[in-house]
Design an enzyme around this catalytic site. Sequence first.
Site, PDB file in Angstrom:
ATOM      1  N   ALA A  74       1.201  -1.234   0.024  1.00 15.57           N
ATOM      2  CA  ALA A  74      -0.092   0.244  -0.145  1.00 15.57           C
ATOM      3  C   ALA A  74       1.052   1.122  -0.098  1.00 15.57           C
ATOM      4  O   ALA A  74       0.627   2.121  -1.054  1.00 15.57           O
ATOM      5  CB  ALA A  74      -0.812  -0.132   1.578  1.00 15.57           C
ATOM      6  N   THR A  75       2.111   0.968   0.887  1.00 14.02           N
ATOM      7  CA  THR A  75       2.972   1.926   0.579  1.00 14.02           C
ATOM      8  C   THR A  75       3.155   2.871  -0.975  1.00 14.02           C
ATOM      9  O   THR A  75       2.865   4.018  -1.463  1.00 14.02           O
ATOM     10  CB  THR A  75       4.555   2.307   1.472  1.00 14.02           C
ATOM     11  OG1 THR A  75       3.769   2.186   2.954  1.00 14.02           O
ATOM     12  CG2 THR A  75       5.325   3.356   1.224  1.00 14.02           C
ATOM     13  N   THR A 242       9.745  -6.920 -12.541  1.00 13.38           N
ATOM     14  CA  THR A 242       9.059  -8.624 -12.532  1.00 13.38           C
ATOM     15  C   THR A 242       8.245  -8.786 -11.515  1.00 13.38           C
ATOM     16  O   THR A 242       8.861  -8.857  -9.985  1.00 13.38           O
ATOM     17  CB  THR A 242      10.441  -9.624 -12.222  1.00 13.38           C
ATOM     18  OG1 THR A 242      11.522  -9.198 -13.081  1.00 13.38           O
ATOM     19  CG2 THR A 242      10.091 -10.786 -12.195  1.00 13.38           C
ATOM     20  N   CYS A 327       4.558   1.583  11.941  1.00 10.17           N
ATOM     21  CA  CYS A 327       5.488   2.208  11.123  1.00 10.17           C
ATOM     22  C   CYS A 327       6.109   3.506  11.458  1.00 10.17           C
ATOM     23  O   CYS A 327       7.124   4.169  11.902  1.00 10.17           O
ATOM     24  CB  CYS A 327       5.294   2.496   9.446  1.00 10.17           C
ATOM     25  SG  CYS A 327       4.670   1.434   8.623  1.00 10.17           S
TER      26      CYS A 327
END
Length: 381
Positions: A74-75, A242, A327
């Site tokens: 999500a970051t 990739t 975080c």
Amino acid sequence: MKPIYLDYAATTPVDPRVKAAMMDCLDADGLFGNPASRSHLYGWLAEEAAEDARRQVADALQADPREIVWTSGATEADNLALKGAALARRERGRHIISSAAEHKAVLDPLHWLGEQGFDITLLNPGADGIISPQQVADALRDDTILVSLMHANNETGVLTDIAAIGALCRAREVLFHVDAAQTFGKEPLSMATLPVDLLSVCAHKLYGPKGVGALYVRRAPGLVLDAQIHGGGHERGLRSGTLPTHQLVGFGTAAALAMAERESEQARLQALRARLWAGLEATGAVRLNGHPTQRVAGILNVAFPGRDGELLMTAFAGIAISSGSACTSASLDPSHVLTAMGLGAADALSSLRFSLGRFTSEADVDVAIGVVSEALTRLSA
């Protein structure tokens, strides 16, 4: 003995069914090929698995699979949405609206954009943790190009009325980005009906693996993003790199399981949260942070007035909880979310987050209540 895990808002354990699906993509007998290798069977099979996963994530959002862009989480999805949209639309305007209570994955990119000459307005939520549609309406300007608000706050669990705010943005032709890391697979999210242009999700809040996420990008005229990662033109040029087949398969499986079990699981979590809150409230030493009902089922943020949160976490050694976002767990500062809601530094530092999940039982909740009650009694003595 390990403490009882009540920090599901930080991350979730991988569901055994997800783990089994991922294991089939790792060794020489499985789908280990590079999905971009289209010259042989190994690549074709890996690409098919990656596209099946894309379809599963899209189905969970009632979106077109072509609207799903794979990211590392999500970051990265937040960064691609915010920087990509702002840089692509900078000739139209440079004003962006968000909230002071957002995750750092939004606040830090906004700070960077501010250094690039964009004008950032950060709204403060009310005492209940809610950003109202009226606040957004009042902040909109002729040069506003983007609004970014999270669906559920990761610390308090309070929900934002993204339907109403999205409608305001749509009427003004302003892009609307939503970080839905805490609500994907838990709250109803239909991109077919919600006026949302960009939406960030990830797997590790959903009993999938860490390191994989996605950005929903509505297929609409004029919605263009500047890519932030270059090197091969993968994901229709929006995100090179990739594709990690095993992680995508894990994400897709987790999304499908979440949708199949969503209603029963969320009802169970709501009941567990009510049970936990009743037990904590009975100690007489706590106060709920955030709106009592407009919140995601699994998160409970409470203040223990007059106590130090770090000391409390040590005293509550039998349970694994947090003082806020993973975080910011190394920071000694009070939660920016709670102070934005108007809490003083002392109350913010006395607040802890309890978050429940798929593998939480009633017995776990009862043990947690007992741990808290006993510790508070001991500390008072």
